[in-house]
Enzyme design. Sequence first.
Site, PDB file in Angstrom:
ATOM      1  N   SER A 105       0.821  -1.199   0.000  1.00 55.65           N
ATOM      2  CA  SER A 105       0.000   0.000   0.000  1.00 55.65           C
ATOM      3  C   SER A 105       0.860   1.255   0.000  1.00 55.65           C
ATOM      4  CB  SER A 105      -0.930  -0.005   1.221  1.00 55.65           C
ATOM      5  OG  SER A 105      -1.738  -1.162   1.212  1.00 55.65           O
ATOM      6  N   HIS A 110       0.826  15.225  -4.750  1.00 61.76           N
ATOM      7  CA  HIS A 110       1.528  16.088  -5.704  1.00 61.76           C
ATOM      8  C   HIS A 110       0.806  17.436  -5.738  1.00 61.76           C
ATOM      9  CE1 HIS A 110       3.590  12.494  -7.169  1.00 61.76           C
ATOM     10  NE2 HIS A 110       2.400  11.921  -7.258  1.00 61.76           N
ATOM     11  N   CYS A 133      -4.699  -2.265   0.722  1.00 61.91           N
ATOM     12  CA  CYS A 133      -5.104  -3.646   0.493  1.00 61.91           C
ATOM     13  C   CYS A 133      -5.710  -4.190   1.778  1.00 61.91           C
ATOM     14  CB  CYS A 133      -3.921  -4.511   0.089  1.00 61.91           C
ATOM     15  SG  CYS A 133      -3.112  -3.999  -1.440  1.00 61.91           S
TER      16      CYS A 133
END
Length: 256
Positions: A105, A110, A133
């Site tokens: 994971s 950004h 997950c």
Amino acid sequence: MDGKLKLYGFNNLTKTLSFNIYDVCYAKTKREQLDYIKYIDEQYNSERLTNILCQVTEMIGAKVLSISKQDYEPQGASVTLMISEEFKINNNGNGESIVGHLDKSHVTVHTYPEYHPETSIATFRVDIDVSTCGEITPLDTLDYLIQSFDSDIITIDYRVRGFTRDLNGKKCFIDHDITSIQDYIDDKIKRKYDAVDVNVYQSNIFHSRLLIKDIILQNYLFKIDTYELTPEERLQITQSLRKEMIEIYSGRNIYD
């Protein structure tokens, strides 16, 4: 474990949350636009973004394995966290408990500061992706993420992929109830926004878009006070801000 689905082995469902916000500002001159970009870039540098992602990781009950962060020239920043999730199996056949870790994971962010060359509108965009997950779902972090930024427009995508099995071997393609991403956002926050959903339930794909309802002009001015502007200028700036927001919210050019 009450209310949880009894599974055979690991829950290997992959749950991906893509969270995007836009902060819009009016900066009168090109110099002010560049100053705004510099200001917002400093406010949301990689160090602060790392702290936000670490909080998100803690909220979903995961553990940070590694951190990679970078500030860019002339502007922008990126941070990536690899995280692990813990799973417990109550019985391995010998009456013993097993603890397993999935290190697949990650959480990333950004930033994209930019400005419009003609309308004096500057925009700061933030993209955050959380991929997990297993039992962990990142939807419960939405209130925190929205309030961590000045969010004028928000787009959120959530998808569940893969499958796991119950104790009888039947495949399970989603392990929690969901009808809308908006159900995971606090009502006080939702009242500030107009919102729309586009969901593909049969594919476990969910999408929500939110647009701020009220524009308090002073909140959108950089190095300018409203009293310095004429009523006509205030109206023109407010209309420019609203047009920019509507186009971003709609995902297409409307006023060109």
